[in-house]
Design an enzyme around this catalytic site. Structure first.
Site, PDB file in Angstrom:
ATOM      1  N   ASP A 115       0.868  -1.163   0.000  1.00  0.00           N
ATOM      2  CA  ASP A 115       0.000   0.000   0.000  1.00  0.00           C
ATOM      3  C   ASP A 115       0.919   1.231   0.000  1.00  0.00           C
ATOM      4  O   ASP A 115       2.113   1.118   0.302  1.00  0.00           O
ATOM      5  CB  ASP A 115      -0.883  -0.021   1.247  1.00  0.00           C
ATOM      6  CG  ASP A 115      -1.677   1.248   1.415  1.00  0.00           C
ATOM      7  OD1 ASP A 115      -2.418   1.617   0.496  1.00  0.00           O
ATOM      8  OD2 ASP A 115      -1.538   1.879   2.485  1.00  0.00           O
ATOM      9  N   ASP A 173      -0.189   5.242   0.862  1.00  0.00           N
ATOM     10  CA  ASP A 173      -0.467   6.222   1.921  1.00  0.00           C
ATOM     11  C   ASP A 173      -0.612   5.539   3.271  1.00  0.00           C
ATOM     12  O   ASP A 173      -1.413   4.604   3.427  1.00  0.00           O
ATOM     13  CB  ASP A 173      -1.754   6.992   1.599  1.00  0.00           C
ATOM     14  CG  ASP A 173      -1.573   7.958   0.456  1.00  0.00           C
ATOM     15  OD1 ASP A 173      -1.039   9.053   0.693  1.00  0.00           O
ATOM     16  OD2 ASP A 173      -1.944   7.613  -0.683  1.00  0.00           O
TER      17      ASP A 173
END
Length: 219
Positions: free
Chosen positions: A8, A10
């Site tokens: 991922d 953020d």
């Protein structure tokens, strides 16, 4: 056999989530409002679940736009001065040296992710980026992770997802991936799916990640 790590972005590689929450919380306080962490957490890793501006519906549109612009400028200034999470660079270097392939699966848009990867000189580590622009459904739907796997030409059993949020970990699990959650300050209190593994930080590097996976395989 582990052949790839799918990150991922953020909150995981670059913690944009904590300063964003803190900025909104300060804005709420300025207007006599309270922003609950539990409300904010619902929207982490996805879109359309929590609108922080709904609390300002009573203001004129021109005033809301002024607040948005000020809040955005303050956040961007903080992010420009911030580094990626501790241990991330070392983990990427170690994974690349070990021959692991690297990808990103994120609910954010491509321009946002590329901007910060280039800002931190990390873009070259990643073979592919699966972003909001590439799919119809973002996390917690598994589409982003399935796309990243397809682009890598790998089966879910050959990769591990690295996440920080509930929505992200649900997406990874639904895609059939093993998922290691490395929470940040605003996601630390979340209850993650029981299938996930957890590290409190990246400082242990690839060795700590492999040890966690090996320990789980013995259960």
């Amino acid at each position: 056999m582990l052949r790839a790590l799918i990150f991922d972005f953020d909150g995981t590689i670059f913690d944009t989530e904590t300063p964003e929450f803190e900025n909104y919380r300060a804005l709420y306080r300025e207007h006599g409002l309270v922003l609950e962490l539990s409300d904010w957490q619902r929207g982490i890793g996805t879109w359309g679940v929590f609108d922080p501006w709904a609390a300002f519906a009573h203001l004129e549109e021109i005033e809301r736009e002024r607040l948005r612009a000020r809040n955005h400028a303050r956040l961007m200034g903080q992010l420009e001065r911030s580094d990626v999470r501790p241990g991330v660079r070392e983990l990427l270097e170690q994974a690349q040296a070990a021959g692991l392939r690297l990808a990103i699966a994120t609910s954010s848009d491509r321009n946002w992710v590329q901007r910060w990867l280039e800002h931190h000189d990390l873009r070259a580590y990643f073979e592919t980026l699966a972003t909001q622009d590439d799919v119809q459904h973002v996390k917690p739907d598994p589409e982003l992770y399935r796309l990243a796997l397809a682009r890598l030409g790998l089966d879910a059993s050959e990769a591990v997802a690295i996440e920080d949020s509930l929505n992200g970990s649900l997406a990874a699990v639904r895609a059939g991936l093993r998922c290691v959650v490395v929470p940040n300050p605003v996601t630390r209190s979340l209850r993650f799916p029981p299938e996930t593994l957890r590290l409190e930080g990246f400082e242990g590097g690839l060795e700590a990640l492999r040890a966690l996976l090996a320990e789980d395989a013995l259960k």
